[in-house]
Design a protein around this motif. Sequence first.
Motif, PDB file in Angstrom:
ATOM      1  N   PRO A  70       0.820  -1.222   0.000  1.00 50.16           N
ATOM      2  CA  PRO A  70       0.000   0.000   0.000  1.00 50.16           C
ATOM      3  C   PRO A  70       0.849   1.266   0.000  1.00 50.16           C
ATOM      4  N   GLY A  71       0.278   2.337  -0.540  1.00 51.75           N
ATOM      5  CA  GLY A  71       0.954   3.627  -0.527  1.00 51.75           C
ATOM      6  C   GLY A  71       2.069   3.758  -1.531  1.00 51.75           C
ATOM      7  N   GLY A  72       2.109   2.866  -2.524  1.00 51.60           N
ATOM      8  CA  GLY A  72       3.146   2.949  -3.547  1.00 51.60           C
ATOM      9  C   GLY A  72       4.465   2.311  -3.158  1.00 51.60           C
ATOM     10  N   ALA A  73       4.525   1.674  -2.007  1.00 56.80           N
ATOM     11  CA  ALA A  73       5.760   1.009  -1.567  1.00 56.80           C
ATOM     12  C   ALA A  73       5.878  -0.361  -2.219  1.00 56.80           C
ATOM     13  N   GLY A  74       7.061  -0.951  -2.116  1.00 59.29           N
ATOM     14  CA  GLY A  74       7.276  -2.290  -2.646  1.00 59.29           C
ATOM     15  C   GLY A  74       8.485  -2.940  -2.004  1.00 59.29           C
ATOM     16  N   LEU A  75       8.585  -4.241  -2.178  1.00 57.84           N
ATOM     17  CA  LEU A  75       9.714  -4.988  -1.642  1.00 57.84           C
ATOM     18  C   LEU A  75      10.380  -5.780  -2.759  1.00 57.84           C
ATOM     19  N   TYR A  76      11.630  -5.446  -3.052  1.00 54.63           N
ATOM     20  CA  TYR A  76      12.420  -6.244  -3.995  1.00 54.63           C
ATOM     21  C   TYR A  76      12.897  -7.496  -3.267  1.00 54.63           C
ATOM     22  N   SER A 118      14.865  -6.454   0.192  1.00 54.00           N
ATOM     23  CA  SER A 118      15.279  -5.106   0.579  1.00 54.00           C
ATOM     24  C   SER A 118      14.102  -4.420   1.264  1.00 54.00           C
ATOM     25  N   ARG A 119      14.344  -3.853   2.423  1.00 49.29           N
ATOM     26  CA  ARG A 119      13.286  -3.096   3.076  1.00 49.29           C
ATOM     27  C   ARG A 119      12.955  -1.848   2.258  1.00 49.29           C
ATOM     28  N   ARG A 120      11.849  -1.234   2.565  1.00 52.18           N
ATOM     29  CA  ARG A 120      11.384  -0.063   1.817  1.00 52.18           C
ATOM     30  C   ARG A 120      12.486   1.005   1.731  1.00 52.18           C
ATOM     31  N   GLY A 121      12.736   1.475   0.525  1.00 47.63           N
ATOM     32  CA  GLY A 121      13.700   2.539   0.309  1.00 47.63           C
ATOM     33  C   GLY A 121      15.106   2.063   0.027  1.00 47.63           C
ATOM     34  N   TYR A 122      15.358   0.771   0.169  1.00 48.00           N
ATOM     35  CA  TYR A 122      16.666   0.224  -0.163  1.00 48.00           C
ATOM     36  C   TYR A 122      16.627  -0.363  -1.580  1.00 48.00           C
ATOM     37  N   PHE A 123      17.750  -0.915  -2.032  1.00 47.92           N
ATOM     38  CA  PHE A 123      17.907  -1.355  -3.411  1.00 47.92           C
ATOM     39  C   PHE A 123      16.653  -2.059  -3.948  1.00 47.92           C
ATOM     40  N   GLY A 124      16.075  -1.472  -4.994  1.00 40.17           N
ATOM     41  CA  GLY A 124      14.967  -2.107  -5.698  1.00 40.17           C
ATOM     42  C   GLY A 124      13.610  -1.987  -5.053  1.00 40.17           C
ATOM     43  N   SER A 125      13.528  -1.409  -3.845  1.00 34.73           N
ATOM     44  CA  SER A 125      12.261  -1.348  -3.110  1.00 34.73           C
ATOM     45  C   SER A 125      11.774   0.094  -2.986  1.00 34.73           C
ATOM     46  N   PRO A 126      10.687   0.463  -3.678  1.00 32.17           N
ATOM     47  CA  PRO A 126      10.161   1.827  -3.568  1.00 32.17           C
ATOM     48  C   PRO A 126       9.776   2.150  -2.122  1.00 32.17           C
ATOM     49  N   SER A 129       4.676   6.041   0.260  1.00 33.44           N
ATOM     50  CA  SER A 129       4.198   7.227   0.947  1.00 33.44           C
ATOM     51  C   SER A 129       4.758   7.347   2.361  1.00 33.44           C
ATOM     52  N   LYS A 130       5.090   8.570   2.736  1.00 34.43           N
ATOM     53  CA  LYS A 130       5.565   8.830   4.098  1.00 34.43           C
ATOM     54  C   LYS A 130       4.447   8.640   5.110  1.00 34.43           C
ATOM     55  N   GLU A 131       3.207   8.798   4.657  1.00 37.41           N
ATOM     56  CA  GLU A 131       2.062   8.669   5.549  1.00 37.41           C
ATOM     57  C   GLU A 131       1.677   7.207   5.790  1.00 37.41           C
ATOM     58  N   GLY A 240      17.938   6.830  -2.132  1.00 38.33           N
ATOM     59  CA  GLY A 240      18.135   7.620  -0.916  1.00 38.33           C
ATOM     60  C   GLY A 240      16.867   8.060  -0.230  1.00 38.33           C
ATOM     61  N   VAL A 241      15.703   7.784  -0.824  1.00 34.78           N
ATOM     62  CA  VAL A 241      14.423   8.148  -0.195  1.00 34.78           C
ATOM     63  C   VAL A 241      14.020   7.037   0.775  1.00 34.78           C
ATOM     64  N   ARG A 242      13.900   7.399   2.031  1.00 35.95           N
ATOM     65  CA  ARG A 242      13.595   6.395   3.053  1.00 35.95           C
ATOM     66  C   ARG A 242      12.847   7.073   4.193  1.00 35.95           C
ATOM     67  N   HIS A 243      11.754   6.482   4.629  1.00 39.49           N
ATOM     68  CA  HIS A 243      10.926   7.098   5.665  1.00 39.49           C
ATOM     69  C   HIS A 243      11.054   6.402   7.019  1.00 39.49           C
ATOM     70  N   GLY A 244      11.789   5.295   7.065  1.00 43.28           N
ATOM     71  CA  GLY A 244      11.879   4.552   8.318  1.00 43.28           C
ATOM     72  C   GLY A 244      10.594   3.788   8.582  1.00 43.28           C
ATOM     73  N   GLN A 245      10.674   2.838   9.472  1.00 42.88           N
ATOM     74  CA  GLN A 245       9.502   2.026   9.782  1.00 42.88           C
ATOM     75  C   GLN A 245       9.396   1.780  11.276  1.00 42.88           C
ATOM     76  N   PRO A 246       8.165   1.705  11.774  1.00 40.05           N
ATOM     77  CA  PRO A 246       7.983   1.299  13.169  1.00 40.05           C
ATOM     78  C   PRO A 246       7.858  -0.219  13.269  1.00 40.05           C
ATOM     79  N   ALA A 247       7.907  -0.716  14.473  1.00 37.51           N
ATOM     80  CA  ALA A 247       7.603  -2.124  14.714  1.00 37.51           C
ATOM     81  C   ALA A 247       6.094  -2.282  14.846  1.00 37.51           C
ATOM     82  N   LYS A 248       5.585  -3.432  14.505  1.00 41.22           N
ATOM     83  CA  LYS A 248       4.161  -3.724  14.672  1.00 41.22           C
ATOM     84  C   LYS A 248       3.824  -3.901  16.145  1.00 41.22           C
ATOM     85  N   SER A 249       4.743  -4.546  16.889  1.00 44.47           N
ATOM     86  CA  SER A 249       4.474  -4.917  18.273  1.00 44.47           C
ATOM     87  C   SER A 249       5.480  -4.286  19.224  1.00 44.47           C
ATOM     88  N   LYS A 250       5.079  -4.134  20.453  1.00 49.30           N
ATOM     89  CA  LYS A 250       6.021  -3.730  21.495  1.00 49.30           C
ATOM     90  C   LYS A 250       6.892  -4.941  21.822  1.00 49.30           C
TER      91      LYS A 250
END
Length: 321
Positions: A70-76, A118-126, A129-131, A240-250
């Motif tokens: 979702p949001g235009g992201a992808g995983l290579y 590759s996680r979002r924003g790394y090689f091959g992975s769009p 959205s920042k949101e 170089g575009v990367r928004h970072g990610q949170p964890a799903k769980s504590k």
Amino acid sequence: MTATNDKVNKSRRDLLVKASVAASVVATGGMLNQVQAATRNECGIPGKVEPNYVKPPKQVPAKEGVIELPGGAGLYYWDTGGTGPAILLSHPGRGSALTWPYQQPVFAAAGFRTIAYSRRGYFGSPAGSKEDRGNYADDILALTNHLNVDKFHILGLAAGGFAVSDFAVSYPEKLLSMVIACSLFGRWDQNIEERSSFILSKGFHDLGPEFKELGPSYRWAYPEGVEEWLNMYKKSQGDGVRHGQPAKSKITWEKMRAANIPTFFVAGGADLYQPPSMMRAAAIELPNSETLVVPEAGHAVQWEQPELFNRVVLEFFKKHS
């Protein structure tokens, strides 16, 4: 009389040795486990023998693709396929799906279906959205569902360990085992932050990536490998575009212990970020975990000493397949 004294002295020496070993086991939380025992003598590097540094081996054929999120992201990802147990590789912050050239053909030849992404924003992975940044665990679930992988082993290196811990507490039923290499494992609090700031000098983060990631022995002995690693690092950064990610769980140690997943901690003896003492502190929280310190290796242990790394990791995965 002399013979009697010799026997008494020998008995005393034997008792002292046994007491010393027992004290060491108690002091390390009983961490002299099977993997350490099996590799302790093999890991020592004789003073005049340099490790066998070689170029990455030829890669085996692998399917490549990008799954849409979702949001235009992808995983290579790449996937060697096969019918054996699956291994998912989770890369460090200065890496991507390109991090594993020393592991890809070796793990596949050992009979494992080997997958890296590759996680979002790394090689091959769009980055997308920042949101809508998603989270570590659900991204891994989306990838493994896409590839029809039900249960699997997972290996997290450095920042990749954060994704592993999030998945482990979110979907523990999916994991056969996990290997955590040179990583804080997703546990971060004020105490850890203060200690990390203390061991890393002011200006450390302004130093070159190869200095921070690779051990000094490797950089001295094999500059060609350093160049190879730098090329991988630069390609891995994508656009170089990367928004970072949170964890799903504590993530808590209580949850990790409740998940009861076989765990193997691997530390680099020359790791500036996560030295062996930090990894041991994490391992003590999981009493049944196994541990290994790879001498002279820095933060990129899988790159610097792949022969040893691959051997012990494969032994662990085979034991829990």
